[in-house]
Motif scaffolding. Structure first.
Motif, mmCIF file in Angstrom:
data_model
loop_
_atom_site.group_PDB
_atom_site.id
_atom_site.type_symbol
_atom_site.label_atom_id
_atom_site.label_comp_id
_atom_site.label_asym_id
_atom_site.label_seq_id
_atom_site.Cartn_x
_atom_site.Cartn_y
_atom_site.Cartn_z
ATOM 1 N N GLY A 54 149.432 -67.360 3.380
ATOM 2 C CA GLY A 54 148.043 -67.008 3.639
ATOM 3 C C GLY A 54 147.762 -65.527 3.692
ATOM 4 N N HIS A 55 148.753 -64.694 3.360
ATOM 5 C CA HIS A 55 148.541 -63.251 3.431
ATOM 6 C C HIS A 55 147.942 -62.710 2.136
ATOM 7 N N GLU A 56 147.251 -61.577 2.245
ATOM 8 C CA GLU A 56 146.753 -60.864 1.076
ATOM 9 C C GLU A 56 147.843 -59.898 0.626
ATOM 10 N N VAL A 57 148.321 -60.078 -0.621
ATOM 11 C CA VAL A 57 149.511 -59.342 -1.053
ATOM 12 C C VAL A 57 149.213 -58.569 -2.343
ATOM 13 N N ARG A 58 149.712 -57.298 -2.368
ATOM 14 C CA ARG A 58 149.715 -56.497 -3.582
ATOM 15 C C ARG A 58 151.168 -56.162 -3.918
ATOM 16 N N THR A 59 151.446 -55.975 -5.213
ATOM 17 C CA THR A 59 152.829 -55.744 -5.639
ATOM 18 C C THR A 59 152.897 -54.551 -6.585
ATOM 19 N N VAL A 60 153.868 -53.655 -6.347
ATOM 20 C CA VAL A 60 154.163 -52.550 -7.266
ATOM 21 C C VAL A 60 155.677 -52.506 -7.452
ATOM 22 N N TYR A 61 156.117 -51.788 -8.510
ATOM 23 C CA TYR A 61 157.534 -51.865 -8.882
ATOM 24 C C TYR A 61 158.245 -50.503 -8.864
ATOM 25 N N SER A 62 157.644 -49.485 -8.238
ATOM 26 C CA SER A 62 158.304 -48.179 -8.120
ATOM 27 C C SER A 62 157.722 -47.434 -6.927
ATOM 28 N N GLY A 63 158.462 -46.432 -6.484
ATOM 29 C CA GLY A 63 157.989 -45.642 -5.353
ATOM 30 C C GLY A 63 156.745 -44.854 -5.685
ATOM 31 N N GLU A 64 156.686 -44.327 -6.909
ATOM 32 C CA GLU A 64 155.517 -43.552 -7.316
ATOM 33 C C GLU A 64 154.258 -44.417 -7.321
ATOM 34 N N GLU A 65 154.379 -45.668 -7.813
ATOM 35 C CA GLU A 65 153.227 -46.581 -7.814
ATOM 36 C C GLU A 65 152.804 -46.894 -6.381
ATOM 37 N N ALA A 66 153.778 -47.014 -5.492
ATOM 38 C CA ALA A 66 153.455 -47.332 -4.093
ATOM 39 C C ALA A 66 152.625 -46.221 -3.468
ATOM 40 N N VAL A 67 153.055 -44.969 -3.695
ATOM 41 C CA VAL A 67 152.304 -43.838 -3.131
ATOM 42 C C VAL A 67 150.909 -43.773 -3.742
ATOM 43 N N GLU A 68 150.790 -44.073 -5.039
ATOM 44 C CA GLU A 68 149.497 -44.002 -5.712
ATOM 45 C C GLU A 68 148.541 -45.078 -5.218
ATOM 46 N N ILE A 69 149.049 -46.302 -5.024
ATOM 47 C CA ILE A 69 148.158 -47.405 -4.621
ATOM 48 C C ILE A 69 147.691 -47.261 -3.180
ATOM 49 N N LEU A 70 148.456 -46.499 -2.384
ATOM 50 C CA LEU A 70 148.063 -46.323 -0.984
ATOM 51 C C LEU A 70 146.758 -45.553 -0.860
ATOM 52 N N GLY A 71 146.347 -44.847 -1.902
ATOM 53 C CA GLY A 71 145.063 -44.172 -1.858
ATOM 54 C C GLY A 71 143.898 -45.122 -2.056
ATOM 55 N N GLN A 72 144.179 -46.359 -2.532
ATOM 56 C CA GLN A 72 143.119 -47.330 -2.793
ATOM 57 C C GLN A 72 143.237 -48.566 -1.908
ATOM 58 N N TYR A 73 144.452 -48.839 -1.461
ATOM 59 C CA TYR A 73 144.709 -50.085 -0.730
ATOM 60 C C TYR A 73 145.358 -49.719 0.604
ATOM 61 N N SER A 74 144.860 -50.289 1.685
ATOM 62 C CA SER A 74 145.367 -49.965 3.031
ATOM 63 C C SER A 74 146.095 -51.168 3.606
ATOM 64 N N PRO A 75 147.394 -51.307 3.345
ATOM 65 C CA PRO A 75 148.146 -52.451 3.864
ATOM 66 C C PRO A 75 148.436 -52.290 5.351
ATOM 67 N N GLU A 76 148.657 -53.414 6.003
ATOM 68 C CA GLU A 76 149.077 -53.411 7.404
ATOM 69 C C GLU A 76 150.592 -53.545 7.511
ATOM 70 N N VAL A 77 151.214 -54.152 6.487
ATOM 71 C CA VAL A 77 152.668 -54.325 6.435
ATOM 72 C C VAL A 77 153.135 -53.951 5.037
ATOM 73 N N ILE A 78 154.252 -53.199 4.947
ATOM 74 C CA ILE A 78 154.828 -52.823 3.654
ATOM 75 C C ILE A 78 156.273 -53.290 3.612
ATOM 76 N N LEU A 79 156.607 -54.127 2.614
ATOM 77 C CA LEU A 79 157.983 -54.549 2.362
ATOM 78 C C LEU A 79 158.528 -53.627 1.280
ATOM 79 N N LEU A 80 159.537 -52.825 1.615
ATOM 80 C CA LEU A 80 159.932 -51.713 0.758
ATOM 81 C C LEU A 80 161.420 -51.793 0.428
ATOM 82 N N ASP A 81 161.717 -51.872 -0.862
ATOM 83 C CA ASP A 81 163.111 -51.814 -1.310
ATOM 84 C C ASP A 81 163.582 -50.356 -1.231
ATOM 85 N N LEU A 82 164.853 -50.146 -0.872
ATOM 86 C CA LEU A 82 165.359 -48.781 -0.728
ATOM 87 C C LEU A 82 165.843 -48.211 -2.048
ATOM 88 N N GLY A 83 166.503 -49.010 -2.871
ATOM 89 C CA GLY A 83 167.130 -48.504 -4.084
ATOM 90 C C GLY A 83 166.180 -48.430 -5.253
#
Length: 634
Positions: free
Chosen positions: A537-566
């Protein structure tokens, strides 16, 4: 002058003799042009003894022969060595005899002059050696006194009307000079009434040192000085010395303060023993009375249950007192060790509040607990940290009038985690703030009726220091409340341990949907996680790189971020640091999803600001519980 010239070397005196002979001959020639030849004889005769004394026998003899030659050449007939006239012969003979006598006399005088010169040189040499000995002795005196490192001075009395009115500084070693604002050169020769070390009393110096001038003896006394860093004490040892006073003095502040501390500790020990007796008698009195009640015939079951409850409560109070005493003893002996574990700070606070709840409710206090939006996990001794927090809450309740307000707040910053307990109680006077953490110290001795042994704060301070932190106190003054703060170092903060796996995922219908961002360079893994979270039931967005994650944060305000390290390029740790450096996203819950699971890996994610650390493959139940915790904290 004669004595000094007599000390010249032979060659020097001979050269000076030739020069003087030449000068006399020139004068002789000039005189001969104006007068008869007898007059120049007088000039030569008068010069003979002086030349002999000054420049030696050889110089005198040379001048005598020159005169004889002059007489033979310049008397009539001019140019002949013979002297035909009898009167001229008599003059020349007289000159020769008298001149020889004068040369001999000059020789004797020269010997006397040389002996006098030798004696004078010996006297000067002895005086020079004596002066050097005096200088060496003074130098050794200065070196000895300066190397001692103990202040030393000499003072001389100033007499007026037959009385000693003041003292004058006559000598200071380097250690004593350093106590003055001016250099020692300015101090020496000055009066103690006008120039003295800061904080010293001129009247005390005059009163204690002046009697030693009038009578031989010594004296030792302590001087209290009000310095810039508080009171200081100096021990002065003075003695008479030929109308002056010499004195050594040393800083004994540490000794005096240690003696005062021992006296204060002895006083507190007596207070502690009296308080301990009082605290033990309090529960013993009802226990003894209950024993009497239970022995009475006709005791009902209700009375027996009441007696049992009372016995449990009072024996528990005695056990707490003994536990505190044992803990203090273990800390003093270094025998208390912490059992550290990763634990949620909220759970520790819940334990502490539960312990302090009876005291809080008994006095109808309002307790407000303020926690950070994101859950905080610490590696601490759960039992001991809860014990300290409970002690602070109990103290706040104890020293606050009924119906008071007590607030427990937690702030987590990069440098440290701070837990503060504030109340609007009796407060603490400024002069007592520094002593409240001392053993057997009461926050306010007028409130002994509140109970306690005066060791709770000292014990709490030691327990927090064992965690690498510190316990501080502040208060605006009497009746203005107080605040006790626990400061724990940031390295106590850790990611929470993985919870046990659940057999099946249960999705409570009451869970509010959250905005979640999934970041993983593995497209299949990211899409699968997105699908699973969407099913919950959660609202989920998906990106596949760190650069995309930083870019989408300017448009989307998540409450939880699941982040791969490698991640390729910008790693998950870099993304986390960027997020934590953005003020608007400080409350976002960060969950690390990685294949790295060693302790050092968890430490790296904790330092980067992650709230949770899960290793792949992620247990869905554990992940859901982490998201549920984030929801509860939001």
């Amino acid at each position: 002058m004669i004595v000094r010239i007599a000390q010249y070397p032979f060659k020097t005196r001979l050269l000076l003799g030739f020069a003087s002979t030449a000068a006399i001959l020139v004068a002789q020639q000039m005189l001969t042009m104006l007068a008869q030849g007898r007059l120049p004889f007088l000039l030569i005769s008068a010069a003979l003894p002086f030349v002999t004394v000054l420049f030696g026998t050889f110089s005198g003899a040379l001048l005598l022969l020159t005169g004889i030659g002059f007489g033979a050449l310049w008397m009539d007939p001019i140019g002949r060595l013979e002297v035909p006239r009898s009167n001229e012969q008599i003059v020349l003979l007289a000159y020769t005899v008298v001149g020889a006598v004068l040369v001999i006399a000059g020789q004797q005088l020269a010997k006397v002059a040389r002996r006098a010169g030798t004696a004078e040189a010996a006297t000067q040499d002895a005086a020079g050696r004596l002066l050097q000995v005096e200088r060496d002795a003074r130098h050794r005196f200065d070196v000895a006194l300066n190397s001692a490192g103990v202040p030393f001075f000499i003072v001389t009395p100033v007499m007026r009307g037959g009385y000693i009115t003041e003292l004058r500084w006559d000598y200071l070693n380097e250690a004593a000079a350093q106590l003055f604002n001016e250099g020692s050169g300015v101090v020496v020769g000055s009066s103690t009434s006008y120039v003295r070390p800061p904080g010293w009393d001129a009247d005390i110096l005059l009163e204690r040192l002046a009697p030693l001038v009038e009578r031989q003896g010594r004296d030792a006394f302590d001087v209290r000085v009000q310095g810039a860093n508080g009171d200081q004490w100096f021990h002065v040892v003075a003695a008479s010395l030929d109308g002056s006073v010499v004195a050594w003095f040393g800083d004994v502040t540490a000794r005096v303060r240690a003696e005062q501390a021992l006296a204060e500790a002895d006083r507190r020990k007596d207070e502690f023993l009296a308080t301990l007796a009082h605290e033990l008698r309090n529960p013993l009195a009802p226990i003894r009375q209950v024993a009497e009640i239970l022995e009475q015939p006709g005791v009902t079951d209700g009375q027996r249950r009441w007696c049992t409850t009372l016995l449990r409560r009072q024996s528990a109070a005695m056990a707490l007192l003994l536990d505190d005493l044992l803990d203090v003893s273990r800390i003093t002996r270094g025998a208390l060790s912490l059992r550290r574990e990763a634990v949620a700070l909220k759970e520790v606070i819940d334990d502490a509040v539960e312990t302090a709840r009876p005291m809080l409710d008994g006095k109808s206090h309002e307790l407000v607990v303020k926690l950070p939006a994101r859950p905080v996990h610490l590696e601490v001794d759960r039992l001991r940290l809860a014990q300290v927090i409970a002690n602070l809450l109990t103290n706040a309740a104890k020293y606050t009038q009924p119906g008071g307000h007590i607030e427990l707040t937690v702030t987590s910053v990069e440098a440290e985690i701070v837990l503060a307990v504030r109340d609007n109680g009796i407060g603490i006077e400024p002069d007592k703030l520094s002593a409240i953490f001392s053993m057997f110290s009461q926050v306010n001795p007028d409130h002994h009726r509140q109970g306690g042994l005066g060791i709770g704060l000292a014990l709490s301070k030691s327990l927090i220091e064992l965690h690498g932190g510190r316990l501080t106190a502040s208060s605006a003054g009497k009746d203005k409340g107080s605040c006790f703060s626990i400061h724990l170092p940031a390295n106590c903060r850790v990611v929470p341990p993985e919870v046990p796996a659940r057999d099946a995922l249960v999705i409570p219908s009451s869970i509010k949907t959250r905005r979640i961002l999934v970041v993983d360079d593995n497209v299949d893994a990211a899409d699968a996680m997105t699908a699973l979270l969407a099913l919950e039931g959660h609202e989920v967005r998906t990106v596949y790189s760190g650069e995309e994650a930083v870019e989408i944060l300017g448009q989307y305000s998540p409450e939880v971020i699941l982040l791969d390290l490698g991640l390729p390029g910008m790693s998950g740790l870099d993304v986390a640091r960027h997020i934590r450096g953005t003020p608007s996203m400080k409350d976002v819950t960060l969950i690390a999803i990685t294949g790295w699971g060693q302790p050092q890996d968890r430490a790296r994610t904790a330092d980067a600001g992650f709230d949770f650390h899960f290793t792949k493959p992620v247990d869905v139940g554990q992940l859901s519980q982490a998201i549920e915790g984030a929801v509860a904290a939001a």
